[in-house]
Design a protein around this motif. Sequence first.
Motif, PDB file in Angstrom:
ATOM      1  N   TYR A   1       0.857  -1.174   0.000  1.00  0.00           N
ATOM      2  CA  TYR A   1       0.000   0.000   0.000  1.00  0.00           C
ATOM      3  C   TYR A   1       0.904   1.238   0.000  1.00  0.00           C
ATOM      4  CZ  TYR A   1      -3.939  -2.963   1.554  1.00  0.00           C
ATOM      5  OH  TYR A   1      -4.902  -3.917   1.654  1.00  0.00           O
ATOM      6  N   SER A   2       0.515   2.288  -0.711  1.00  0.00           N
ATOM      7  CA  SER A   2       1.335   3.493  -0.720  1.00  0.00           C
ATOM      8  C   SER A   2       1.305   4.153   0.661  1.00  0.00           C
ATOM      9  CB  SER A   2       0.826   4.473  -1.776  1.00  0.00           C
ATOM     10  OG  SER A   2      -0.416   5.036  -1.393  1.00  0.00           O
ATOM     11  N   LYS A   3       2.403   4.816   1.020  1.00  0.00           N
ATOM     12  CA  LYS A   3       2.484   5.458   2.330  1.00  0.00           C
ATOM     13  C   LYS A   3       1.390   6.505   2.512  1.00  0.00           C
ATOM     14  CE  LYS A   3       7.267   5.029   3.905  1.00  0.00           C
ATOM     15  NZ  LYS A   3       8.493   5.770   4.293  1.00  0.00           N
ATOM     16  N   GLY A   4       1.141   7.279   1.465  1.00  0.00           N
ATOM     17  CA  GLY A   4       0.112   8.304   1.566  1.00  0.00           C
ATOM     18  C   GLY A   4      -1.260   7.722   1.820  1.00  0.00           C
ATOM     19  N   PHE A   5      -1.572   6.614   1.130  1.00  0.00           N
ATOM     20  CA  PHE A   5      -2.872   5.959   1.314  1.00  0.00           C
ATOM     21  C   PHE A   5      -2.989   5.383   2.719  1.00  0.00           C
ATOM     22  CE2 PHE A   5      -5.505   2.091   1.086  1.00  0.00           C
ATOM     23  CZ  PHE A   5      -6.712   2.659   0.691  1.00  0.00           C
ATOM     24  N   VAL A   6      -1.922   4.778   3.210  1.00  0.00           N
ATOM     25  CA  VAL A   6      -1.930   4.211   4.566  1.00  0.00           C
ATOM     26  C   VAL A   6      -2.158   5.313   5.591  1.00  0.00           C
ATOM     27  CG1 VAL A   6      -0.565   3.025   6.323  1.00  0.00           C
ATOM     28  CG2 VAL A   6      -0.436   2.286   3.936  1.00  0.00           C
ATOM     29  N   ALA A   7      -1.388   6.400   5.483  1.00  0.00           N
ATOM     30  CA  ALA A   7      -1.512   7.494   6.446  1.00  0.00           C
ATOM     31  C   ALA A   7      -2.888   8.155   6.371  1.00  0.00           C
ATOM     32  CB  ALA A   7      -0.419   8.531   6.196  1.00  0.00           C
ATOM     33  N   ALA A   8      -3.407   8.359   5.152  1.00  0.00           N
ATOM     34  CA  ALA A   8      -4.710   9.019   4.996  1.00  0.00           C
ATOM     35  C   ALA A   8      -5.847   8.140   5.495  1.00  0.00           C
ATOM     36  CB  ALA A   8      -4.929   9.390   3.528  1.00  0.00           C
ATOM     37  N   SER A   9      -5.801   6.851   5.186  1.00  0.00           N
ATOM     38  CA  SER A   9      -6.883   5.954   5.621  1.00  0.00           C
ATOM     39  C   SER A   9      -6.900   5.825   7.139  1.00  0.00           C
ATOM     40  CB  SER A   9      -6.736   4.582   4.962  1.00  0.00           C
ATOM     41  OG  SER A   9      -5.503   3.974   5.302  1.00  0.00           O
ATOM     42  N   ILE A  10      -5.708   5.763   7.755  1.00  0.00           N
ATOM     43  CA  ILE A  10      -5.648   5.672   9.222  1.00  0.00           C
ATOM     44  C   ILE A  10      -6.014   7.016   9.850  1.00  0.00           C
ATOM     45  CG2 ILE A  10      -4.099   5.389  11.193  1.00  0.00           C
ATOM     46  CD1 ILE A  10      -2.596   3.276   9.608  1.00  0.00           C
ATOM     47  N   GLY A  11      -5.437   8.110   9.322  1.00  0.00           N
ATOM     48  CA  GLY A  11      -5.676   9.415   9.916  1.00  0.00           C
ATOM     49  C   GLY A  11      -7.117   9.855   9.846  1.00  0.00           C
TER      50      GLY A  11
ATOM     51  N   LEU B   1       4.631   6.874  10.406  1.00  0.00           N
ATOM     52  CA  LEU B   1       4.798   6.111   9.165  1.00  0.00           C
ATOM     53  C   LEU B   1       5.894   6.683   8.258  1.00  0.00           C
ATOM     54  CD1 LEU B   1       1.008   5.649   8.408  1.00  0.00           C
ATOM     55  CD2 LEU B   1       2.574   3.871   9.169  1.00  0.00           C
ATOM     56  N   ASP B   2       6.530   7.783   8.700  1.00  0.00           N
ATOM     57  CA  ASP B   2       7.562   8.440   7.897  1.00  0.00           C
ATOM     58  C   ASP B   2       7.013   8.790   6.508  1.00  0.00           C
ATOM     59  OD1 ASP B   2      10.050   9.533   7.366  1.00  0.00           O
ATOM     60  OD2 ASP B   2      10.878   7.653   6.594  1.00  0.00           O
ATOM     61  N   CYS B   3       5.824   9.376   6.505  1.00  0.00           N
ATOM     62  CA  CYS B   3       5.132   9.716   5.258  1.00  0.00           C
ATOM     63  C   CYS B   3       5.192  11.222   5.030  1.00  0.00           C
ATOM     64  CB  CYS B   3       3.674   9.255   5.324  1.00  0.00           C
ATOM     65  SG  CYS B   3       2.646   9.796   3.942  1.00  0.00           S
ATOM     66  N   PRO B   4       5.644  11.685   3.854  1.00  0.00           N
ATOM     67  CA  PRO B   4       5.624  13.120   3.560  1.00  0.00           C
ATOM     68  C   PRO B   4       4.189  13.671   3.629  1.00  0.00           C
ATOM     69  CG  PRO B   4       6.957  11.937   1.956  1.00  0.00           C
ATOM     70  CD  PRO B   4       6.243  10.898   2.757  1.00  0.00           C
ATOM     71  N   THR B   5       4.055  14.849   4.196  1.00  0.00           N
ATOM     72  CA  THR B   5       2.731  15.452   4.355  1.00  0.00           C
ATOM     73  C   THR B   5       2.031  15.649   3.011  1.00  0.00           C
ATOM     74  OG1 THR B   5       3.550  16.632   6.306  1.00  0.00           O
ATOM     75  CG2 THR B   5       1.476  17.378   5.373  1.00  0.00           C
ATOM     76  N   LYS B   6       2.786  16.002   1.972  1.00  0.00           N
ATOM     77  CA  LYS B   6       2.178  16.226   0.661  1.00  0.00           C
ATOM     78  C   LYS B   6       1.532  14.949   0.120  1.00  0.00           C
ATOM     79  CE  LYS B   6       6.437  15.425  -2.001  1.00  0.00           C
ATOM     80  NZ  LYS B   6       7.376  15.997  -3.000  1.00  0.00           N
ATOM     81  N   ASN B   7       2.127  13.777   0.427  1.00  0.00           N
ATOM     82  CA  ASN B   7       1.527  12.507   0.002  1.00  0.00           C
ATOM     83  C   ASN B   7       0.229  12.246   0.759  1.00  0.00           C
ATOM     84  OD1 ASN B   7       3.806  12.308  -1.524  1.00  0.00           O
ATOM     85  ND2 ASN B   7       4.659  10.528  -0.498  1.00  0.00           N
ATOM     86  N   TYR B   8       0.236  12.567   2.046  1.00  0.00           N
ATOM     87  CA  TYR B   8      -0.975  12.417   2.866  1.00  0.00           C
ATOM     88  C   TYR B   8      -2.098  13.281   2.298  1.00  0.00           C
ATOM     89  CZ  TYR B   8      -4.088  12.915   6.921  1.00  0.00           C
ATOM     90  OH  TYR B   8      -5.185  12.955   7.746  1.00  0.00           O
TER      91      TYR B   8
END
Length: 437
Positions: free
Chosen positions: A140-150, A396-403
């Motif tokens: 799963y992409s980091k942005g998708f993981v962070a957004a779905s959890i957040g 998750l060490d995910c860039p904010t722009k990806n989130y």
Amino acid sequence: MIDYISSFISPMGALVVSFVVFLVLRMPLAFAIAIASVLFFVIDGRSSFIIPVQKMVLASQNPALLAVPFFVLAGNLMNAAGITQRLIAFCSTLTAHLVGGLAHVTVLLSAIMGGVSGSAVADVAMQSKILGPAMLKRKYSKGFVAASIGLSGLITATIPPSIGLILYGFVGEVSIGRLFLAGIVPGLLMTLFLMITVSIVANKRGYLREQEQRTPISKVCETFIQCFWALLFPVLLIVTIRFGVFTPSEAGSFAVFYAFFIGMFVYKELTYDKIVEVLNQTVVDNAVIMLIISFSGIFGFIIVDNQIPQYLSQEILGITNHKYFLLIVILGFLALVGMFMEATVNVLLLTPIFLPIVQSVGVDPVHFGILMMTIVTLGGMTPPVGVAMFTACSILDCPTKNYIKESVPFLLAIFALILVLVFFPGLVLFIPNLAYG
């Protein structure tokens, strides 16, 4: 010197400007509120400095606020009591056959954990640590993981026992029992809308299922039994408050006993070290909340004493008195403010201002409370200062722009649901009306 300054700056102007400046400087919100409020009295020069101290103390003395520290402690106890892994296993059995199964687990788990922890940030942090790495391993992409959890943490805004709803009920003098019941359907609909969004994105990207076939009923029942006591908690909470067995404060103390008993004697995972850790964390959590509540008491006094609600009501109603248009305008403002301030602060400061306005055009205070809590909590999941957003991204060490990019489909689903709840208040009110009459 004070008289000279006051000739150029109005007390209210000094309060607003200083508060905005403190926010820009990233001063902790509690102190930004306190200093700006005290500055009002300094510039005003007509009121005794005893008043801010009195209002600060009085704001923390209301017996209804006893529910807050109790529920915070209960949530921390249940998070440490071994229920998380059991709930994850249960959610996994229900969603393993769906495309993007683990992303569905995050949404479903938020709906269940919301009834346990009552905290969006706690829910996001826990899922980011436990489910985040597993989702990344499955590509799963980091942005998708962070957004779905957040963004799934938003479900905790209305699912009881929401700390925000308790504070809204306290400030607006609205029945907490009715608010808890009113939050059930919006919370379930939020779960459904977010799961549909996950399905659309997962199918588009070709994310895999955890298994091809539905989990056998026997396995579902087995995992359900393992986490039965955790799932029973919000049910007991609502039933005991509705039938007058407990007041909200007494229900909070019962929740602490229940969480301790389950963790110590049923799951047997609540050790002495964990209890010490939970108590330390609870002291910090409650200190932050009570400090904001105390300082908001000064701010609230200034607002009421200067008739700000009446002034704003006249101005806003001068533009429109159409119920739904007025609601959308106010919710839009709350969404904007929520991007810069925490939900707790917004509830304490803005409820006394906007609740009388919406009531004057016939909006039910329970209906408005659910909408308000959803909107201001959403601010914690969006830039520029969303606490839940930064929690997920940092873990998750995910860039904010990806989130931000990946959150767009989820935000569209959330705003669609909010519009549905605005125009169909019966979805929010039919359970509390059925229970209370």
